[in-house]
Design an enzyme around this catalytic site. Sequence first.
Site, PDB file in Angstrom:
ATOM      1  N   VAL A  37       0.831  -1.207   0.000  1.00 51.06           N
ATOM      2  CA  VAL A  37       0.000   0.000   0.000  1.00 51.06           C
ATOM      3  C   VAL A  37       0.869   1.262   0.000  1.00 51.06           C
ATOM      4  CG1 VAL A  37      -1.750   1.306   1.292  1.00 51.06           C
ATOM      5  CG2 VAL A  37      -1.921  -1.183   1.140  1.00 51.06           C
ATOM      6  N   TYR A  96      -4.347  -4.636  -8.071  1.00 52.84           N
ATOM      7  CA  TYR A  96      -4.382  -6.030  -7.613  1.00 52.84           C
ATOM      8  C   TYR A  96      -5.806  -6.581  -7.728  1.00 52.84           C
ATOM      9  CZ  TYR A  96      -3.821 -10.117  -4.578  1.00 52.84           C
ATOM     10  OH  TYR A  96      -3.794 -11.403  -4.089  1.00 52.84           O
ATOM     11  N   GLY A  97      -6.776  -5.785  -7.270  1.00 51.15           N
ATOM     12  CA  GLY A  97      -8.176  -6.213  -7.319  1.00 51.15           C
ATOM     13  C   GLY A  97      -8.654  -6.483  -8.734  1.00 51.15           C
ATOM     14  N   ARG A 100      -1.062 -14.649   6.607  1.00 47.94           N
ATOM     15  CA  ARG A 100       0.209 -14.033   7.014  1.00 47.94           C
ATOM     16  C   ARG A 100       1.317 -14.456   6.050  1.00 47.94           C
ATOM     17  NH1 ARG A 100      -2.231 -15.432  11.777  1.00 47.94           N
ATOM     18  NH2 ARG A 100      -1.099 -17.395  12.021  1.00 47.94           N
TER      19      ARG A 100
END
Length: 276
Positions: free
Chosen positions: A96, A193-194, A231
């Site tokens: 991000v 990415y989406g 994770r």
Amino acid sequence: MSSTPVAVVTGGNKGIGFAIVRALCKQFTGDVYLTARDPGRGQTAVTKLQEEGLSPLFHQLDIDNLQSIRTLRDFLKEKYGGLNVLVNNAGIAFKVADTTPFATQAEVTMRTNFFATRDVCMELLPLIKPHGRVVNVSSMVSVSALARCSQDLQRKFRSDTITDEELVKLMTKFVEDTKNGVHEKEGWPNTAYGVSKIGVTVLSRIQARMLNEERKADQILLNACCPGWVRTDMAGPSATKSPDEGAETPVYLALLAPGADGPHGQFVSEKKVQKL
């Protein structure tokens, strides 16, 4: 030529891919190939699993390199006469906080997550043996990204008759629109990415339809899935699932029983079919 069943996992040297290889080594009757772009990292991952008493095999694969895909294809054809299980897990995401220009992020992300995954499918799907299983690892982000697309784009992506060619055009248009600074005006959400994962999810539906049309009797099942928030290097340390937990749905789809007639062409999360 070996009659041993064979499974291949792309992007298998770490994270969810590594956990999928581990689970398949325990549950799949046959040879399991951990593939990775970097042979050094791939071999290190194989050694780690061997220390756990498992027996994965290694083959180099850079999904961004067509020649690398074809080398793997020829190896599988020659040694096994095909492929039983393919898990397309390799993918990338920018952090991000990354300051790389959005248009560059869009191009790079789309090239690997959508176009390279599609290349792997084009080359390896013809090798899938009867009762084979194909799993394209997508993401729930594709669902939220789709909901943020314009009504027109949503209609196109949800269409039961969308073709591979039309999907490629849409994915290309997104990248072009980001370069021209008009992607939001053109109805796209602000996530490369989406959108790349919308591509993977819709591609899976198209591929399943093609398998129905061309190889119905072979009872091959192909699905997209979301492993959950895991994770990994990609998602970070605060995610809710361990990689082994993230591997559960992909592995469930990879090992659907030979007589199963579904799911097929679906988007699956927590082992359940989700509405797109």
